[in-house]
Design a protein around this motif. Structure first.
Motif, PDB file in Angstrom:
ATOM      1  N   HIS A  35       0.856  -1.184   0.000  1.00  0.00           N
ATOM      2  CA  HIS A  35       0.000   0.000   0.000  1.00  0.00           C
ATOM      3  C   HIS A  35       0.900   1.245   0.000  1.00  0.00           C
ATOM      4  CE1 HIS A  35      -2.818   2.995   1.572  1.00  0.00           C
ATOM      5  NE2 HIS A  35      -3.778   2.192   1.091  1.00  0.00           N
ATOM      6  N   TYR A  37       0.780   3.907   1.656  1.00  0.00           N
ATOM      7  CA  TYR A  37       1.056   4.279   3.050  1.00  0.00           C
ATOM      8  C   TYR A  37       2.257   3.498   3.578  1.00  0.00           C
ATOM      9  CZ  TYR A  37       0.317   4.216   8.138  1.00  0.00           C
ATOM     10  OH  TYR A  37       0.482   4.286   9.494  1.00  0.00           O
ATOM     11  N   ASN A  40       5.798   4.431   2.149  1.00  0.00           N
ATOM     12  CA  ASN A  40       6.461   5.549   2.827  1.00  0.00           C
ATOM     13  C   ASN A  40       7.342   5.038   3.958  1.00  0.00           C
ATOM     14  OD1 ASN A  40       5.395   7.606   1.223  1.00  0.00           O
ATOM     15  ND2 ASN A  40       3.523   7.696   2.446  1.00  0.00           N
ATOM     16  N   TYR A  41       6.873   4.057   4.705  1.00  0.00           N
ATOM     17  CA  TYR A  41       7.681   3.462   5.767  1.00  0.00           C
ATOM     18  C   TYR A  41       8.900   2.756   5.196  1.00  0.00           C
ATOM     19  CZ  TYR A  41       4.419   4.358   9.565  1.00  0.00           C
ATOM     20  OH  TYR A  41       3.651   4.958  10.530  1.00  0.00           O
TER      21      TYR A  41
END
Length: 167
Positions: A35, A37, A40-41
Motif C-alpha cells: 500500500h 502508506y 512511505n515506511y
C-alpha cells in the motif's frame, strides 16, 4: 521478525512502532503490492527492512507468479544466518501446514512468538474449515510452554490468526 506473506504490508508499520530492528519480508511480489502508506515506511526505514521475492514452499495459490521461486523456513534461517528470531508471522495462502512441518527445531532453538493464519482452505481435503482445526492442533503439540490465542479480524472466515506466545 520473519514476515512471511506480505501483500499490502499493513503489519510493517506496526512492527516498526515496536522498535523491531530487522524485518525480513518474504513475498513473491516483493514491494510491488505494498500500500502507498506502507511504501512511505519502506523509504524511511529501508535499512531495517529486507524483501525476499520468493513464495513459501509453493507458488501454487499465489496471487503473483514469480517463475516458481520458492523457499522454506529452514532455507531462510540458514541463508539469513539468524542468531535470533523473535516473531514468525505467516499468511502464506495455505502453505502454513508445510511451515509447521519444519517448525519444531525452530521453536526449540529460538522460541519465537508465532502469528499463523489458520483460515485457508485445504484443497486436498476439500474441507472449508480443515485448517481451523488441524493447524491449531499441530501447533499445540509442538509449542511446549506456550500460551495460545485465536483472533478473528473479518466478517467472513478469512483473517483468522492463531498466536503462540512463549511463557
Amino acid at each position: 521478525v520473519l514476515n512471511c506473506g506480505v501483500s499490502k504490508g499493513f503489519e510493517i508499520p506496526q512492527f516498526l512502532t515496536y522498535g523491531v530492528k530487522k524485518i525480513f519480508n518474504v513475498d513473491p511480489s516483493g514491494i510491488k503490492h505494498l500500500h502507498p502508506y506502507v511504501k512511505n515506511y519502506v523509504k524511511i526505514f529501508n535499512n531495517r527492512l529486507k524483501f525476499i521475492e520468493k513464495a513459501m514452499y509453493t507458488s501454487e495459490g499465489c496471487y503473483i507468479h514469480n517463475n516458481n521461486k520458492t523457499t522454506s523456513l529452514h532455507e531462510l534461517i540458514k541463508k539469513l544466518k539468524l542468531s535470533r528470531l523473535d516473531l514468525i508471522k505467516t499468511d502464506i495462502e495455505g502453505a502454513e501446514k508445510m511451515l509447521i512441518d519444519e517448525l519444531e527445531p525452530v521453536i526449540f532453538k529460538y522460541r519465537p512468538q508465532l502469528s499463523i493464519s489458520i483460515y485457508h482452505i485445504d484443497n486436498e481435503e476439500k474441507d472449508r474449515f480443515s485448517h481451523l482445526v488441524s493447524l491449531p492442533n499441530r501447533l499445540i503439540k509442538i509449542c511446549k510452554n506456550y500460551k495460545f490465542y485465536i483472533r478473528h479480524y473479518s466478517f467472513d472466515r478469512r483473517e483468522t490468526i492463531m498466536y503462540c506466545i512463549p511463557n
